[in-house]
Design an enzyme around this catalytic site. Structure first.
Site, mmCIF file in Angstrom:
data_model
loop_
_atom_site.group_PDB
_atom_site.id
_atom_site.type_symbol
_atom_site.label_atom_id
_atom_site.label_comp_id
_atom_site.label_asym_id
_atom_site.label_seq_id
_atom_site.Cartn_x
_atom_site.Cartn_y
_atom_site.Cartn_z
ATOM 1 N N LYS A 85 0.848 -1.192 0.000
ATOM 2 C CA LYS A 85 0.000 0.000 0.000
ATOM 3 C C LYS A 85 0.874 1.228 0.000
ATOM 4 O O LYS A 85 1.839 1.317 0.755
ATOM 5 C CB LYS A 85 -0.890 0.017 1.256
ATOM 6 C CG LYS A 85 -1.906 1.164 1.247
ATOM 7 C CD LYS A 85 -3.086 0.789 0.398
ATOM 8 C CE LYS A 85 -4.093 1.931 0.279
ATOM 9 N NZ LYS A 85 -3.694 2.946 -0.700
ATOM 10 N N LYS A 109 4.603 2.262 9.058
ATOM 11 C CA LYS A 109 3.372 2.983 9.390
ATOM 12 C C LYS A 109 2.179 2.032 9.469
ATOM 13 O O LYS A 109 1.400 2.065 10.430
ATOM 14 C CB LYS A 109 3.118 4.078 8.346
ATOM 15 C CG LYS A 109 1.933 4.975 8.625
ATOM 16 C CD LYS A 109 1.691 5.957 7.471
ATOM 17 C CE LYS A 109 2.896 6.800 7.187
ATOM 18 N NZ LYS A 109 2.626 7.805 6.111
ATOM 19 N N LYS A 121 5.382 2.460 -2.644
ATOM 20 C CA LYS A 121 5.306 3.861 -3.085
ATOM 21 C C LYS A 121 5.584 3.887 -4.569
ATOM 22 O O LYS A 121 6.271 3.017 -5.119
ATOM 23 C CB LYS A 121 6.324 4.729 -2.349
ATOM 24 C CG LYS A 121 5.921 6.191 -2.277
ATOM 25 C CD LYS A 121 4.795 6.410 -1.292
ATOM 26 C CE LYS A 121 4.461 7.893 -1.147
ATOM 27 N NZ LYS A 121 3.447 8.107 -0.109
ATOM 28 N N THR A 205 -5.719 12.373 6.361
ATOM 29 C CA THR A 205 -4.356 12.628 6.843
ATOM 30 C C THR A 205 -4.341 13.852 7.750
ATOM 31 O O THR A 205 -3.711 13.848 8.820
ATOM 32 C CB THR A 205 -3.392 12.827 5.665
ATOM 33 O OG1 THR A 205 -3.475 11.701 4.783
ATOM 34 C CG2 THR A 205 -1.968 12.986 6.150
ATOM 35 N N SER A 361 -7.678 4.962 3.894
ATOM 36 C CA SER A 361 -7.488 4.210 2.650
ATOM 37 C C SER A 361 -7.813 2.734 2.871
ATOM 38 O O SER A 361 -8.463 2.085 2.035
ATOM 39 C CB SER A 361 -6.047 4.345 2.154
ATOM 40 O OG SER A 361 -5.879 5.521 1.400
#
Length: 428
Positions: A85, A109, A121, A205, A361
């Site tokens: 992710k 995270k 990423k 966020t 998400s």
């Protein structure tokens, strides 16, 4: 509480690219956690090495007939705890080192906040502002076509990041779905609501930054002063949410400049100005400020919410904020971390403070996979529960071991991934 920070720091020089510096920081933080956990060299090597890295050429057909070629990247750092992710950013300075660092941070995270993902990423080394809408769509679809074999709702789920948004995600979903032959909403998160997006995702966020800030702030938030570096997707809504909580936002910055009003900015008025003009520069109801001076203002809370590496060994001694809440990924270098710790400054690290985005998400992906949806209130409750529980765990470990919040967060995140490796074993 005494804070202990190892004196060893990564070798950084002015010759290193920002991406290489970010990767050095990520590896240094991993080493600190591995020391605390007593991990052996083999496991350290596995955790520091991306599972899969892909570099692709992305041709861009310009409106005038010219063709440019830019580089694209997708890194899947670790998939031991679940599918990969991570966001996709479009930025001219994006490189494989930066993307690798960001993927690694995403692994820790996800493990820290307890969601079943690994870290990934992606990025394209292009300035989206230099592209027309049609060119931007072509770049997006061609990039997705190149990384198509390694993404999917059970393999790797992209999301928006710097320079991308819900429209970008809509193009990615459509490109993937056309190739699959049927709609696959779960291939990305951060989508428009009409395509299976989740209520609460756009500001998730920023909401997480607010929750982390209020957890770390001693006493009432009423009247506490805030400076925000990066008045974009994360910073602008973080300003709104912190102001709603009673804080006084006194300064903000973006790529166009910085503005300050010590009596408190009109956050909604400033957001309207940015919508109209494209940036905070020239805002009539505040004074101009340099980017460097904003970071060094005497405020209660500083929120770096732009790119990595903005708080450094050079400017850290002049930072006067008592609390730093990292809305961006990797905004503080290891050298700066040591200086801030010695000064008694509390830093809520990125892998905790900005985890709200990946939490929601995950909630969006769950809804897509179940063909179900939750109300905004239900999403808010789930987000707050995960953020507060994660913060409490990090703060407790920090106090118990006499280490910084960043070190504690990495010990938890890295430790959970390492334990998953041990439990699964090694095949063949």
């Amino acid at each position: 509480m005494s804070i202990t920070v190892p004196s060893t720091t990564p070798a950084t020089t002015s010759l290193l690219t920002p991406g290489r510096q970010a990767l050095d920081s990520a590896l240094f933080q991993l080493d600190q956690a591995a020391d605390q956990l007593g991990l052996d060299d083999g496991l350290r090597s596995m955790l520091s090495t991306p599972r899969r890295s892909l570099t692709v050429a992305v041709p861009v057909r310009r409106e005038d007939g010219r063709m440019d070629v830019v580089q694209g990247f997708r890194v899947q750092h670790n998939i031991t705890r679940g599918p990969a992710k991570g966001g996709i950013r479009f930025h001219p300075s994006t490189d494989i080192h930066e993307v690798t660092a960001l993927a690694m941070w995403m692994t820790w995270k996800c493990a820290l906040v307890g969601i079943p993902y690994g870290g990934a990423k992606g990025g394209v080394a292009v300035d989206p502002a230099s592209l027309t809408p049609r060119e931007l769509e072509r770049v997006t679809r061609r990039y997705v076509n190149e990384i198509l074999p390694i993404i999917g709702p059970e393999k790797d789920i992209p999301a928006p990041d710097v320079g991308t948004d819900e429209q970008t995600m809509a193009w990615i979903m459509d490109t993937y779905s056309v190739n699959a032959g049927y709609p696959v909403p779960g291939v990305v998160t951060g989508k428009p609501m009409t395509l299976g997006g989740s209520l609460g995702r756009a500001g998730a966020t920023s909401r997480g930054v607010q929750i982390a800030a209020l957890k770390a702030l001693p006493g009432s938030p009423e009247g506490r002063t805030v400076a925000i570096q990066g008045f974009g997707k994360v910073g602008a809504l973080a300003a709104r949410y912190l102001a709603d909580a009673g804080c006084r936002v006194v300064a903000v910055s973006d790529v166009t400049g910085a503005v300050v009003d010590l009596s408190g900015l009109d956050v909604d008025g400033l957001r309207a100005w940015v919508e109209e003009t494209g940036g905070v520069y020239g805002y009539r109801h505040a004074d101009a400020l340099s980017h460097a001076d904003l970071l060094e203002l005497d405020v209660d809370i500083l929120v770096p919410a732009a790119l990595e590496g903005v708080i450094t060994e050079e400017n850290a001694p002049r930072i006067r904020a008592r609390l730093i809440v990292e809305g961006a990924n990797g905004p503080t270098t290891p050298e700066a971390d040591r200086i801030l710790a010695d000064a008694g400054t509390t830093v809520v690290p990125d892998i905790l403070a900005n985890a709200g985005g990946v939490i929601v998400s995950y909630l969006e992906w769950v809804q897509n996979m179940q063909a179900y949806s939750w109300s905004a209130g239900e999403v808010e409750v789930k987000l707050r529960d995960l953020m507060e529980h994660s913060y409490d765990a990090v703060a407790a470990l920090s106090a118990e071991r006499g280490i910084t919040l960043r070190q504690a967060a990495h010990v938890i995140g890295v430790g959970r991934v390492a334990e998953a490796h041990r439990m699964r074993g090694l095949y063949p």
